[in-house]
Scaffold this active site. Structure first.
Site, PDB file in Angstrom:
ATOM      1  N   GLU A  88      13.835   8.467  82.763  1.00  0.00           N
ATOM      2  CA  GLU A  88      14.023   9.883  82.475  1.00  0.00           C
ATOM      3  C   GLU A  88      13.049  10.701  83.312  1.00  0.00           C
ATOM      4  O   GLU A  88      11.910  10.268  83.556  1.00  0.00           O
ATOM      5  CB  GLU A  88      13.757  10.184  80.989  1.00  0.00           C
TER       6      GLU A  88
ATOM      7  N   HIS B  11       6.390   5.073  77.755  1.00  0.00           N
ATOM      8  CA  HIS B  11       6.510   6.479  78.143  1.00  0.00           C
ATOM      9  C   HIS B  11       5.207   6.981  78.734  1.00  0.00           C
ATOM     10  O   HIS B  11       4.127   6.512  78.366  1.00  0.00           O
ATOM     11  CB  HIS B  11       6.856   7.335  76.918  1.00  0.00           C
TER      12      HIS B  11
END
Length: 318
Positions: A106, A38
């Site tokens: 995302e 991430h």
């Protein structure tokens, strides 16, 4: 035969803590590692987000376990040629014990360079072309590619493992599952969904590996564990495509106000009942998963590993 791995959460822990957790996981009897990739955590309460490739380098020296990203997005924030170089180097450091888990990503992580966030169908097209680019580069030969989304010119990876890095595809919907079956070396998902496994296998996955992730919150006080899970990971209970389209941790915090403690308690295994943890894991094995990766939510990692070493792992089917 089912294997049981540990899922390292870059969203919650510092690089040094992740390396120590990997050591504890190996000592407890887990046989492989997942590690998240991430740029941001899902919310500020989680509080961390180290660069995964640096951590993998440290893991290669700290443990002897196989490692896989779960998952890297190679379509926007990082060009697939760079992901290919990072994956190849990781595989060399780990003596071939590395798999590249990838997905269509995302907005939370991928919008940070200012590009527009594509709709799901476009992201899957980009993912498919990214896989094509990476597989070419893993051969260690010079590559020039001019596709719909990516250009590579006179690129060659000089540091490559003996065998190309396996690429597993994360998928959450029917179309993505079919793509995973067609282009992936394996399938990744976060729910014990037997239908999704069957779609992957019918779509070309055949007998390829299926790997799943499970979050739990071990603790001697079940209610306290439920509060910890709700504080740190309410975002896991958000419905639909919100996880793919919300752009910042603060947006996830706003949406997560709709997630009640009862919703988390009903969906996350909490507390110290071995049967509850075993039942949660067996849902994956019953659905046809080859490997299940368990993540402990919260700070009490040593207690979790002691519990799984003595009470859970010995009772699971091999």
């Amino acid at each position: 035969m089912t294997e049981y791995g540990y899922f390292l959460s870059c969203e919650e822990h510092t690089p040094a803590a992740l390396v120590e957790q990997a050591r504890m996981a190996e000592q407890a009897g887990f046989t492989s590692l997942w590690i998240s990739d991430h740029f941001h955590p899902w919310n500020d309460e989680q509080g961390q987000s180290p660069f995964v490739w640096s951590v993998i380098g440290a893991l290669s020296e700290a443990v002897s376990l196989p490692v896989e990203t779960a998952v890297t997005c190679p379509i926007m924030r990082t060009h697939p040629a760079i992901v290919a170089q990072a994956a190849a180097t990781s595989a060399v450091l780990l003596d071939g014990r590395f798999r590249l888990g990838i997905g269509s990503g995302e907005a939370l992580n991928e919008h940070v360079l200012g590009g527009a966030w594509p709709e799901a169908a476009v992201r899957l097209e980009m993912l498919e072309e990214a896989v094509q680019v990476m597989r070419l580069l893993f051969q260690g030969k010079r590559v020039s590619h001019r596709g719909k989304y990516y250009t590579v010119e006179n690129a060659r990876l000089y540091t490559v493992p003996d065998e190309p890095v396996p690429i597993d595809i994360s998928a959450f919907g029917p179309i993505a599952g079919e793509v995973a079956g067609r282009i992936g070396d394996g399938f990744i998902t976060m729910a014990p969904d037997a239908d999704a496994v069957e779609r992957f296998r019918r779509g070309g996955g055949g007998s390829k590996s299926v790997r799943g992730g499970l979050k739990v919150c071990w603790g001697p006080d079940r209610e306290e564990a439920e509060r910890t899970a709700h504080r740190l990971w309410p975002n896991d209970q958000l419905p639909g495509e919100l996880a793919q389209i919300l752009p910042t941790p603060s947006h996830f915090e706003q949406a997560s106000r709709l997630v009640t403690p009862e919703m988390v308690a009903g969906n996350v295994t909490c507390g110290d009942d071995p049967d509850a943890h075993i039942t949660a894991i067996r849902a994956y094995t019953d659905a046809g998963f080859d490997t299940v990766y368990v993540n402990q939510i919260g700070a009490d990692q040593q207690g979790f590993f002691d519990f799984y070493r003595t009470k859970v792992l010995p009772e699971l089917p091999a």
